[in-house]
Write an enzyme that holds these catalytic residues in place. Structure first.
Site, PDB file in Angstrom:
ATOM      1  N   ASN A   1       0.809  -1.225   0.000  1.00 27.92           N
ATOM      2  CA  ASN A   1       0.000   0.000   0.000  1.00 27.92           C
ATOM      3  C   ASN A   1       0.841   1.274   0.000  1.00 27.92           C
ATOM      4  O   ASN A   1       0.405   2.302  -0.506  1.00 27.92           O
ATOM      5  CB  ASN A   1      -0.981  -0.003   1.180  1.00 27.92           C
ATOM      6  CG  ASN A   1      -0.295  -0.109   2.523  1.00 27.92           C
ATOM      7  OD1 ASN A   1       0.677  -0.849   2.683  1.00 27.92           O
ATOM      8  ND2 ASN A   1      -0.807   0.606   3.513  1.00 27.92           N
TER       9      ASN A   1
ATOM     10  N   SER B   1       5.144  -8.478  -4.014  1.00 26.99           N
ATOM     11  CA  SER B   1       4.997  -8.903  -5.406  1.00 26.99           C
ATOM     12  C   SER B   1       4.192  -7.917  -6.246  1.00 26.99           C
ATOM     13  O   SER B   1       4.388  -7.820  -7.461  1.00 26.99           O
ATOM     14  CB  SER B   1       4.331 -10.278  -5.457  1.00 26.99           C
ATOM     15  OG  SER B   1       5.149 -11.253  -4.833  1.00 26.99           O
TER      16      SER B   1
ATOM     17  N   GLY C   1       2.424  -5.023   8.133  1.00 29.56           N
ATOM     18  CA  GLY C   1       1.406  -5.808   7.451  1.00 29.56           C
ATOM     19  C   GLY C   1       0.258  -6.142   8.384  1.00 29.56           C
ATOM     20  O   GLY C   1      -0.005  -5.419   9.361  1.00 29.56           O
ATOM     21  N   SER C   2      -0.399  -7.229   8.124  1.00 30.86           N
ATOM     22  CA  SER C   2      -1.576  -7.611   8.896  1.00 30.86           C
ATOM     23  C   SER C   2      -1.190  -8.145  10.271  1.00 30.86           C
ATOM     24  O   SER C   2      -0.078  -8.647  10.472  1.00 30.86           O
ATOM     25  CB  SER C   2      -2.373  -8.680   8.147  1.00 30.86           C
ATOM     26  OG  SER C   2      -1.681  -9.917   8.169  1.00 30.86           O
TER      27      SER C   2
ATOM     28  N   GLU D   1       4.503  -3.151  12.712  1.00 22.98           N
ATOM     29  CA  GLU D   1       3.361  -2.237  12.599  1.00 22.98           C
ATOM     30  C   GLU D   1       2.259  -2.985  11.885  1.00 22.98           C
ATOM     31  O   GLU D   1       2.418  -3.399  10.730  1.00 22.98           O
ATOM     32  CB  GLU D   1       3.695  -0.958  11.853  1.00 22.98           C
ATOM     33  CG  GLU D   1       2.514   0.006  11.910  1.00 22.98           C
ATOM     34  CD  GLU D   1       2.743   1.312  11.190  1.00 22.98           C
ATOM     35  OE1 GLU D   1       2.092   1.518  10.151  1.00 22.98           O
ATOM     36  OE2 GLU D   1       3.559   2.122  11.660  1.00 22.98           O
TER      37      GLU D   1
ATOM     38  N   GLU E   1     -11.173  -4.629  10.461  1.00 20.43           N
ATOM     39  CA  GLU E   1     -10.535  -3.613   9.632  1.00 20.43           C
ATOM     40  C   GLU E   1     -10.998  -3.779   8.184  1.00 20.43           C
ATOM     41  O   GLU E   1     -10.899  -4.859   7.609  1.00 20.43           O
ATOM     42  CB  GLU E   1      -9.014  -3.751   9.707  1.00 20.43           C
ATOM     43  CG  GLU E   1      -8.257  -2.690   8.931  1.00 20.43           C
ATOM     44  CD  GLU E   1      -6.751  -2.841   9.029  1.00 20.43           C
ATOM     45  OE1 GLU E   1      -6.040  -1.831   8.889  1.00 20.43           O
ATOM     46  OE2 GLU E   1      -6.276  -3.973   9.249  1.00 20.43           O
TER      47      GLU E   1
END
Length: 529
Positions: A168, A194, A242-243, A264, A396
């Site tokens: 992102n 990727s 990431g998640s 994070e 989320e």
């Protein structure tokens, strides 16, 4: 090879040059060689480029190369390391249009939001080039025996830092964590996402031009389950963004090796509009905080709690401002909101909104995909009547969707903001900044912005940024953003006499104990330590 969304200046030759920065054994053939990874452009779903992929063996070899070159870099003066970062800073600003094009091509975001990544990374490079000496300076402390024991704490590099970053924010998150790690004297091995590999590879080439020695920043690419796992298993510290689900796996794997990690992770970030807020300013700020980057950022606002006395006025202003946003795909600054990046993200957004509507939530603005603009476009959406149990309430969304709620008292707003397990970012809007500040410390979030949605804290590079609870561990930016890549080492120098009894024997030991006890009592009376 040409596609409608591909920037005209990007040639096959350039893609080949950038791809050469992927650290892999090009001689490997057959089943032992990983298949290239090809992402699709969000603007038109056309293939972007086939980027070479790595095997776990390639990752191990890349980290070994980085480790071999790291000691010489650690011995390079800080000023010289800073010169590399400042040269990179200048080149990045000079050629920003190229990387902004790449970011848009790979992510589909609006150009302004791509430019924000450039501005943020330039600020990070400049900040650590100028301030690393202060952050990493030796710290002198009182020794065991004042006058005889001299002690200092120094910072030494971890060794090889592994950076795993998401799609992102491919420049900001992919490179912004690399710069302080290098400045601290480490080598780095990065896993390129990727979807956005070209942005990182372009940047790696720019760092080489800025003077970074070749082996110090290795790039690996390929599936996260294989390449990311191999990276965590090989490096001396892990920086992951990431998640939350993947972050848990990374932390567990690093912990088994007793390797540190900063994480994070996700967020379900709240915004509070107090009774005394400037409603127009709060609505404008909410639109930016909720819909920037098409809502695909960990610190974007998803929950908005508005005091009941200003709820109607705020809702009207928010809906008007949301509907005024310009959606589109363009390599200029003529649009406000770009595309979602993947079909999976579009499906997740649609599922949250459609599920809420099916359970009688109301769409005040947006609420639908826009295939007439592009295959992955979704309108900025404002929901009302969202209740616990709905996915859009509890999970989320990571898209251009926010939910409105009314509250009656500040204590209630704080309680609502603290619901759930996340704690990344929050926002409070009020004309009384002192009272808002008192509310802020009661909110469980790594950053709280007053009269701003999210950018004020995130853009303040001297202050740490990170999460509480399931939003992560550690901080980027500021002192911790570079010190986390180092180990604290204590160096103690004893002068004149060694510590302990001057000679063996019961009487000598007893005299030493009595004398030391007297010294301890004296120090207590003098108020020393």
């Amino acid at each position: 090879m040409a596609t409608s969304s591909r920037p005209a200046w990007v040639t096959d030759e350039l893609i080949t040059q950038w791809s050469a920065w992927v650290s892999r054994d090009a001689s490997r053939r057959g089943p032992d060689r990983a298949e290239p990874v090809t992402a699709v452009a969000p603007f038109d779903l056309a293939p972007i480029a086939a980027v070479p992929a790595c095997t776990p063996e390639d990752v191990t070899a890349a980290v070994a190369r980085a480790r071999a070159d790291q000691p010489e870099w650690a011995g390079t003066p800080l000023r010289r390391r800073g010169d590399v970062l400042l040269a990179f800073h200048d080149l990045l600003l000079e050629r920003q249009d190229q990387v902004i094009d790449l970011i848009q091509w790979e992510t589909g975001k609006a150009r302004y939001h791509a430019w924000q990544e450039v501005a943020q990374v330039a600020a990070i490079a400049r900040h650590y080039a100028r301030h690393a000496r202060h952050y990493l300076a030796p710290h002198h402390v009182r020794g065991m025996v004042p006058g005889l024991t001299k002690v200092k704490e120094v910072r030494v590099p971890k060794g090889v830092v592994g950076v795993i970053s998401p799609w992102n924010y491919p420049l900001y998150l992919g490179v912004g964590d690399v710069l302080p790690a290098l400045m601290a004297g480490n080598a780095v091995a990065s896993k390129a996402d990727s979807q956005t590999a070209l942005t990182m590879l372009w940047t790696r080439a720019l760092m080489a031009e800025a003077g970074l020695p070749t082996g110090l920043w290795q790039i690996v690419a390929g599936p996260g389950a294989e390449v990311g796992t191999a990276l965590v298993d090989a490096v001396d510290f892990v920086c992951f963004t990431g998640s939350t689900a993947t972050g848990r796996t990374v932390a567990e794997r690093a912990a088994r090796r007793l390797v540190g990690a900063s994480l994070e992770l996700g967020g379900k970030n709240p915004l509070i509009v107090r009774e005394d807020a400037d409603v127009a300013a709060a609505a404008a700020g909410t639109v930016v905080a909720a819909f920037a980057n098409t809502g695909q950022m960990c610190i974007h606002i998803e929950r908005v709690y508005v005091h009941e006395k200003v709820y109607d006025a705020f809702r009207a202003e928010l809906v008007r401002a949301t509907r005024a946003l310009r959606l589109g795909q363009s390599y200029d600054y003529s649009v406000d909101i770009g595309s979602l990046t993947s079909a999976a993200q579009l499906a997740a957004v649609e599922a949250h909104v459609d599920g809420a509507v099916a359970e009688r939530a109301t769409v005040l603005a947006g609420g639908r995909a826009r295939p007439d603009i592009g295959p992955l476009f979704y309108e900025p959406t404002v929901l009302e009547g969202v209740t616990p149990g709905m996915a859009v309430c509890d999970e989320e969304t990571f898209g251009p969707v926010l939910s409105l709620y009314a509250y009656g008292a500040d204590s209630e707003a704080v309680g609502l903001a603290n619901q759930g397990t996340y704690g990344l970012s929050a926002s409070i809007w009020s004309r009384d900044s002192r009272e808002a500040g008192r509310m802020a410390v009661r909110i469980r979030a790594g950053s709280v912005n007053i009269n701003d949605g999210a950018a004020a804290a995130a853009g303040s590079i001297e202050a740490g940024m990170g999460g509480m609870g399931e939003s992560g561990l550690g901080r980027r930016h500021g002192a911790e953003g570079i010190r986390k890549y180092t180990e604290s080492q204590t160096i103690a120098t004893q002068r004149l006499l060694p510590l302990g009894p001057p000679k063996p024997g019961q009487s000598a030991v007893e005299r030493f104990v009595r004398r030391t006890n007297g010294q301890l009592a004296l120090l207590r009376r003098l108020g020393v330590r």
